[in-house]
Design an enzyme around this catalytic site. Structure first.
Site, PDB file in Angstrom:
ATOM      1  N   HIS A 421      41.319  49.215  38.759  1.00 44.97           N
ATOM      2  CA  HIS A 421      40.737  48.166  39.589  1.00 44.97           C
ATOM      3  C   HIS A 421      40.489  48.655  41.019  1.00 44.97           C
ATOM      4  O   HIS A 421      39.363  48.932  41.403  1.00 44.97           O
ATOM      5  CB  HIS A 421      41.645  46.935  39.572  1.00 44.97           C
ATOM      6  CG  HIS A 421      41.078  45.752  40.282  1.00 44.97           C
ATOM      7  ND1 HIS A 421      41.819  44.636  40.572  1.00 44.97           N
ATOM      8  CD2 HIS A 421      39.838  45.493  40.784  1.00 44.97           C
ATOM      9  CE1 HIS A 421      41.063  43.747  41.210  1.00 44.97           C
ATOM     10  NE2 HIS A 421      39.864  44.254  41.360  1.00 44.97           N
ATOM     11  N   HIS A 426      36.781  49.080  44.079  1.00 46.24           N
ATOM     12  CA  HIS A 426      36.824  48.786  45.521  1.00 46.24           C
ATOM     13  C   HIS A 426      36.795  50.054  46.364  1.00 46.24           C
ATOM     14  O   HIS A 426      35.956  50.206  47.263  1.00 46.24           O
ATOM     15  CB  HIS A 426      38.079  47.980  45.855  1.00 46.24           C
ATOM     16  CG  HIS A 426      38.090  46.596  45.316  1.00 46.24           C
ATOM     17  ND1 HIS A 426      37.690  45.506  46.054  1.00 46.24           N
ATOM     18  CD2 HIS A 426      38.455  46.114  44.100  1.00 46.24           C
ATOM     19  CE1 HIS A 426      37.812  44.416  45.329  1.00 46.24           C
ATOM     20  NE2 HIS A 426      38.273  44.756  44.132  1.00 46.24           N
ATOM     21  N   HIS A 613      33.857  46.413  37.522  1.00 47.98           N
ATOM     22  CA  HIS A 613      34.752  45.529  38.273  1.00 47.98           C
ATOM     23  C   HIS A 613      34.984  44.220  37.540  1.00 47.98           C
ATOM     24  O   HIS A 613      36.121  43.724  37.475  1.00 47.98           O
ATOM     25  CB  HIS A 613      34.188  45.249  39.665  1.00 47.98           C
ATOM     26  CG  HIS A 613      35.066  44.334  40.468  1.00 47.98           C
ATOM     27  ND1 HIS A 613      34.794  42.989  40.639  1.00 47.98           N
ATOM     28  CD2 HIS A 613      36.236  44.568  41.125  1.00 47.98           C
ATOM     29  CE1 HIS A 613      35.751  42.444  41.363  1.00 47.98           C
ATOM     30  NE2 HIS A 613      36.637  43.362  41.677  1.00 47.98           N
ATOM     31  N   ASN A 617      38.665  42.590  36.514  1.00 45.60           N
ATOM     32  CA  ASN A 617      39.046  41.595  37.520  1.00 45.60           C
ATOM     33  C   ASN A 617      39.137  40.179  36.978  1.00 45.60           C
ATOM     34  O   ASN A 617      40.138  39.495  37.188  1.00 45.60           O
ATOM     35  CB  ASN A 617      38.060  41.614  38.690  1.00 45.60           C
ATOM     36  CG  ASN A 617      38.489  40.676  39.801  1.00 45.60           C
ATOM     37  OD1 ASN A 617      39.420  40.953  40.546  1.00 45.60           O
ATOM     38  ND2 ASN A 617      37.817  39.530  39.897  1.00 45.60           N
ATOM     39  N   ILE A 764      35.166  40.250  45.094  1.00 46.30           N
ATOM     40  CA  ILE A 764      36.476  39.621  45.272  1.00 46.30           C
ATOM     41  C   ILE A 764      37.546  40.552  44.741  1.00 46.30           C
ATOM     42  O   ILE A 764      37.256  41.424  43.925  1.00 46.30           O
ATOM     43  CB  ILE A 764      36.557  38.255  44.597  1.00 46.30           C
ATOM     44  CG1 ILE A 764      37.797  37.471  45.066  1.00 46.30           C
ATOM     45  CG2 ILE A 764      36.547  38.400  43.081  1.00 46.30           C
ATOM     46  CD1 ILE A 764      37.783  36.026  44.719  1.00 46.30           C
TER      47      ILE A 764
END
Length: 764
Positions: A421, A426, A613, A617, A764
């Site tokens: 993740h 990110h 993602h 997520n 997010i």
């Protein structure tokens, strides 16, 4: 102010439905004019590029409406605008950034620690060294610490360029203020209610009560805002005599089957259709062997024997035959975690092992869990300890098996959050965003292609550095590695990350989960035919690839145009040599020397920012909200670890149920993680989805519009295909009694926690 668009209406129009003569999409913040003169570069002035050649000037704004242009094709009158805008966004690398700035620059992760507030808050700098390589983040320019001049101080907000800010709707859902409110108001309230932050759950009945009676929060009048921030978490917020109730919504897996977490079949199924489908890999050699130095960590060969596996397989075949038929798979958390076991164990209320978990592919396409090996490395005081645990009808062995599974689940939770993740989406994407804004003009067609896939990522990453991945943040408070969590993600970056294997097909091949086969669908033959993430993900990958190839071919008719695009080549050099500087000489970086290589690189970036993602997520609350299914931490050692603690073993034999609960997260850790997973799994009302019409290309180019329309239609078709698959009872990894259907690759969703939907970006 935030300027959405500018519409120039006919002079005779009364504004009631007449079409504008000129409509320009801006979607950017503009600042008040400061400084004087008519110079286009004066402070406060902005340039916007659109898709027809026309120019308007205001005292504070210059609008040039122009179609996407490659640098060499830019009309002479626009070249200075193009150059000046990029110069402003690059900045000069000096000074502390202000919230109104639009400057994109790089820095290391030197702001995770806070040594000025105590030696226990000091953390190493990630990035810029051989010991801790890492992607770069956006530079903020804050002063350096007086205690450690390598560390940036944490005063004030984490800067991001102004156009990376949240919309008002998004701000209400997730912002510095609301996140800190959750952490600094709700959590202390829970802590004060529970008294002891290390207190475990007294029974599974009390765990279930989280979803029925909730957790009482004192000073409820101060916590009413939570209803807007965590809509599903606060399914019901009731007023009481001075108190309110924090009531958790039931996760999808609990709604379907409350006891699924106990079953080995569900443990195995979630490796293919859960929240971390990026970890399982093919066993390609046996015995399993570590690559770590045996002089330091003990014997390299695993203690999982062929006899153990063949017995658990029911003697239907030998291990050699299973290897040849590609029917053995594993979760390998041995070499990543083993070097940190003793460091992690030196902290309080946590423990760690290196682990191997082996599965057998059954004839019906499901996986059977065969064995778990837990290893403690050698130390100056103790030899290596390891033991293999297997399913058993013996009561004691059965409880040991459950505890071993809980340890592996905690390993998988840490790997998921830190590697699959945070790092791979990110962390890895932020350098792409910075490089694009520094080196690609906003009128560049590749900038316009990528821009929707960068929405909110820098802001969400800044928030993560504020309260999630920082010293003392949620990850350190609630996951097994604690203060070594981000170090471990640096180790994973060093050992595992390559740009070329971030594509879905290459990732599957790397893990042995697929072989290249030009005659097969998607050009791959899956090792497990019913692999829901891979089956659905490849549909999305191919759709993205088709759209990107069509877009690239429109602007790049040949290899010479790609190689001669100075902005494009500067962007790619920035990504490799600055944004991912610690990997600049690593294999796997393609040369952008043809339309094909360019399309492949862009498809990779878009896939990672969107579908990768989404896969890791938006199922977090559905699979991790009921924490016995995915505990974030294992707090106690196995009771049979040598030298055996006689008291711990006696307590385990007397009450194994309590021993398992003591291994689980504490009440504070569990409720904190549940709250955050709920927040992270929720789509905001202004979400923009992959292929959605809200982000259709704003060029009037008919060819581009047609290609995007085809992309949108493909994604809608994929939604139907996924629905059909989820209803097919032959696909036992996604359909059956009590099974949560796999919907994480469904492109579209409504707002809220839905367990589906692929936003354009890591938002997010």
């Amino acid at each position: 102010m935030f300027l959405e668009d500018i519409k120039l209406m006919p002079s005779s129009s009364d504004g009631s439905g007449a079409a504008p003569l000129l409509a320009i999409r801006c979607n950017s913040w503009v600042q008040p004019k400061s400084g004087g003169g008519d110079d286009d570069a004066a402070p406060g002035k902005r340039v916007f590029f659109a898709n027809k050649l026309q120019e308007l000037k205001f005292s504070w704004l210059c609008v040039t409406r122009v179609q996407p242009y490659l640098p060499s094709q830019t009309p002479p009158g626009l070249r200075s605008y193009r150059r000046k805008d990029m110069e402003q966004k690059r900045g000069d690398g000096r000074g502390q950034r202000k919230s109104t700035d639009r400057v994109y620059d790089y820095d290391t992760y030197n702001d995770l620690g806070d040594p000025d507030n105590g030696a226990d808050k000091a953390r190493p700098v990630l990035g810029g060294s051989k010991q801790f390589p890492y992607p770069r983040r956006c530079r903020t320019g804050r002063p350096m610490s007086t205690k450690d001049p390598r560390t940036e101080t944490r005063s004030g907000d984490n800067y991001v360029p102004r156009d990376e800010a949240f919309s008002e709707e998004k701000q209400l859902q997730f912002s510095v203020k609301t996140l800190q409110s959750v952490l600094h108001a709700a959590v202390p309230a829970v802590q004060s209610t529970l008294i002891d932050p290390d207190l475990g759950f007294p029974s599974f009945f009390v765990i279930d009560k989280l979803f029925e009676d909730g957790v009482q929060l004192p000073k409820a009048e101060q916590l009413g805002f939570l209803a807007g921030i965590l809509p599903r978490l606060l399914q019901k917020l009731r007023d009481g005599p001075g108190d309110q109730l924090l009531l958790f919504g039931r996760p999808a897996n609990v709604k379907k089957d409350k006891f699924a977490w106990l079953r080995d079949e569900e443990f195995a199924r979630e490796t293919l259709a859960g929240m971390n489908p990026y970890a399982i890999e093919l066993v390609r050699e046996f015995p399993l062997k570590s690559k770590l130095d045996p002089a330091v960590y003990g014997p390299a060969e695993s203690s999982i024997t062929a006899e153990v596996l063949e017995q658990q397989m029911g003697c239907v075949m030998t291990v050699a035959e299973a290897l040849k038929q590609k029917r053995l798979f594993m979760l390998d958390y041995h070499d990543l975690f083993l070097p940190y076991v003793h460091k992690i164990r030196a902290q309080e209320h946590t423990t760690m092992y290196g682990s191997h978990t082996v599965f057998f592919l059954c004839d019906d396409g499901t996986l059977r869990l065969l064995a778990i090996e837990l290893t403690r490395p050698a130390s100056p005081a103790q030899p290596q300890w390891r033991r293999v645990f297997t399913p058993s009808t013996d009561t004691t062995e059965s409880w040991l098996w459950r505890m071993a599974k809980s340890h592996v689940r905690a390993h998988d939770s840490g790997h998921h959050e830190l590697v699959s993740h945070w790092l791979r989406t990110h962390g890895a994407v932020e350098p792409y965003i910075i490089a694009a804004n520094r080196q690609l003009s906003e009128m560049h067609p590749i900038y316009q292609l990528l821009h929707p896939h960068f929405r909110y990522t820098m802001r969400i990453n800044a928030l993560a550095r504020t309260a999630l991945i920082n010293a003392g943040g949620i990850i350190e408070l609630s996951f097994s590695p604690q203060k070594y969590a981000m170090e471990l993600s640096s180790v994973a970056y060093d050992q595992l990350w390559r740009f070329d294997t971030e594509t879905l097909p290459a990732d599957l091949v790397r893990r042995g989960m697929a072989d290249e086969d030009p005659t097969a669908e998607h050009g791959l033959r899956l090792a497990i035919k019913d692999y829901p993430f891979a089956n659905d993900g490849l549909l999305i990958w191919d759709a993205i690839k088709g759209w990107v190839q069509a877009y690239v071919s429109r602007f790049y008719p040949g290899s010479g145009v790609v190689a001669g695009d100075a902005e494009l080549q500067a962007f790619w050099a920035d990504v490799r040599t600055v944004g991912h500087a610690d990997k600049k000489d690593a294999p796997g970086w393609p040369a952008l020397d043809s339309p094909g290589s360019l399309a492949h690189a862009l498809t990779t970036i878009i896939w990672v920012a969107s579908a990768h993602h989404a896969a890791v997520n938006f199922g977090q609350y559905d699979f991790g909200g009921y924490f016995p299914n995915r505990p974030s931490i294992a707090r106690t050692k196995m009771p049979v670890e040598e030298p055996v603690d006689a008291g711990a073993l006696a307590a385990f034999l007397d009450n194994p149920d309590q021993a398992l609960r003591e291994c689980f997260p504490s009440q504070v850790q569990a409720t904190l993680v549940m709250a955050v997973l709920d927040l992270l799994s929720t789509h905001s009302p202004d979400e923009e989805y992959l292929g959605g019409l809200e982000t259709a290309p704003w060029s009037d180019d008919a060819e581009v519009q047609a290609a995007y329309g085809k992309f949108n239609a493909q994604l809608k078709e994929i939604e139907g295909i996924i629905d059909v698959r989820n209803a097919d009872r032959r696909l036992k990894n996604r359909c059956g009694a009590g099974i949560v259907p796999y919907q994480l690759m469904k492109p579209f969703s409504e707002a809220g926690g839905t367990g589906k939907g692929i936003p354009n970006s890591t938002s997010i």
